[in-house]
Design a protein around this motif. Sequence first.
Motif, mmCIF file in Angstrom:
data_model
loop_
_atom_site.group_PDB
_atom_site.id
_atom_site.type_symbol
_atom_site.label_atom_id
_atom_site.label_comp_id
_atom_site.label_asym_id
_atom_site.label_seq_id
_atom_site.Cartn_x
_atom_site.Cartn_y
_atom_site.Cartn_z
ATOM 1 N N ALA A 207 0.814 -1.219 0.000
ATOM 2 C CA ALA A 207 0.000 0.000 0.000
ATOM 3 C C ALA A 207 0.845 1.265 0.000
ATOM 4 N N THR A 208 1.870 1.318 0.855
ATOM 5 C CA THR A 208 2.691 2.529 0.925
ATOM 6 C C THR A 208 3.355 2.815 -0.415
ATOM 7 N N GLU A 209 3.875 1.780 -1.037
ATOM 8 C CA GLU A 209 4.523 1.942 -2.341
ATOM 9 C C GLU A 209 3.513 2.337 -3.413
ATOM 10 N N LEU A 210 2.349 1.701 -3.420
ATOM 11 C CA LEU A 210 1.361 1.970 -4.464
ATOM 12 C C LEU A 210 0.777 3.368 -4.364
ATOM 13 N N HIS A 211 0.624 3.869 -3.143
ATOM 14 C CA HIS A 211 0.009 5.183 -2.968
ATOM 15 C C HIS A 211 1.019 6.320 -3.025
ATOM 16 N N ALA A 212 2.259 6.007 -3.299
ATOM 17 C CA ALA A 212 3.266 7.050 -3.440
ATOM 18 C C ALA A 212 2.922 7.943 -4.637
ATOM 19 N N PRO A 213 3.240 9.248 -4.561
ATOM 20 C CA PRO A 213 2.895 10.165 -5.663
ATOM 21 C C PRO A 213 3.464 9.752 -7.010
ATOM 22 N N ALA A 214 4.576 9.020 -6.999
ATOM 23 C CA ALA A 214 5.170 8.619 -8.272
ATOM 24 C C ALA A 214 4.490 7.398 -8.883
ATOM 25 N N VAL A 215 3.668 6.704 -8.117
ATOM 26 C CA VAL A 215 3.073 5.452 -8.594
ATOM 27 C C VAL A 215 1.563 5.568 -8.784
ATOM 28 N N TRP A 216 0.840 6.074 -7.774
ATOM 29 C CA TRP A 216 -0.619 6.038 -7.824
ATOM 30 C C TRP A 216 -1.204 6.682 -9.079
#
Length: 304
Positions: A207-216
Amino acid sequence: MTIIHPIPFPVAAGNPPPAGHFAFRCNACGQCCNTPPLLTLDELLRFETRFIGVLALRRVRPLSGDFTATDRAAQADIDRALLLPAPDGEALQITLQAIDYPSLQRCPARDDAGLCGLHADHKPLACEVVPLDALRSDRLQHAVLASRQDELGDADCIVPGQRDGHAPLADATDVVDPAYLDALYAHRHALAADKAHWGRPLYATLATELHAPAVWPRIPHDGFFNLSPAPLIALLATRSPQMLERCLQFVDAQLQLIDATVATALARKHPADRPLTQQLRGYADAYRALRPSLARASRTPHHA
C-alpha cells in the motif's frame, strides 16, 4: 466460447427489440482473443509454461451515469466483494494477467488456426464469461453488451433483440442464459477467493509503495498497470512447505518462458517490441533475485 443454443424470445414481429435485450453468437473471429487473458491464481500456476504472468492493477471509479438506485446498490455489492478500497472514494482491482508482445495482436493460447488452444482444457474463467464482465452486476450486463457491440460491430456477434442463430443473453435486468450465468458466478467466486487469499494481504504490504505520488497516478482507470509477481510469490511461499516448492517450480518455469519469449522477439526484430522486452527482463531479474531465498528456505531443517 461456451456453446449456447437459441431459445424463443418474446418480441412481436416488426416491433423494435425491448431496450437492454441482447442476443449473442460466437463467430470464432478472434477479436475477443487478440490480447492475453486475465487470470486467477490457480490459472497462473496451471499455465506457468504457457502464459507470462504479471500483477495487474486498475483504479475503479464509483458507478456513474443514468442508473437506478437498485442498479447502484447491485454494483456496490460487486465492488465490495471483488475490489479493495482506495483513496478518493475509488476502488482498486488487483488481479493477475498474462502478457505478450502487443505486436503479435493475439493471445498466446491461440493455435495456428486462430482458435483457442485451451477451449477444452481449463480455459481461463475470464474467457468463459466473454462478452460479459464479472466485475459488473447482472443488472448492468446489458450496458456491457451495448458497449461491446460498438467495439465489435463488424463481428456481428452481439445484436439487440433477437436474431436467428443468436441466443438470448441478457435483458435489462438479468443474464438470461443459464450457462453464462453459471460462468459469471464461477468467475466472481474465484476472484473473491483470490482477494481473500492473497489480494488483501498483498495490498497491505504494497500500500505505501502503491500510494506514493510517483506510482498512484500511473495506475489507470482503463487498462492495467503491471508489476512483477515476485512479491506475490514471496508471500505465497510462506504459506506452507508444499507451496514453497510450488513457488520454486513456478519461478523456474517463468524464467524459462521469459527467456524463450524474449529470444523469439529479438529474432523477430519488431521495433514496437523493445519496451516489453525491457519489462520482461526486469521481471526475470526480480525472479532471479527472489529465487535464492526460496531455495534456502526449502533446504532448512524445519522445511524438511
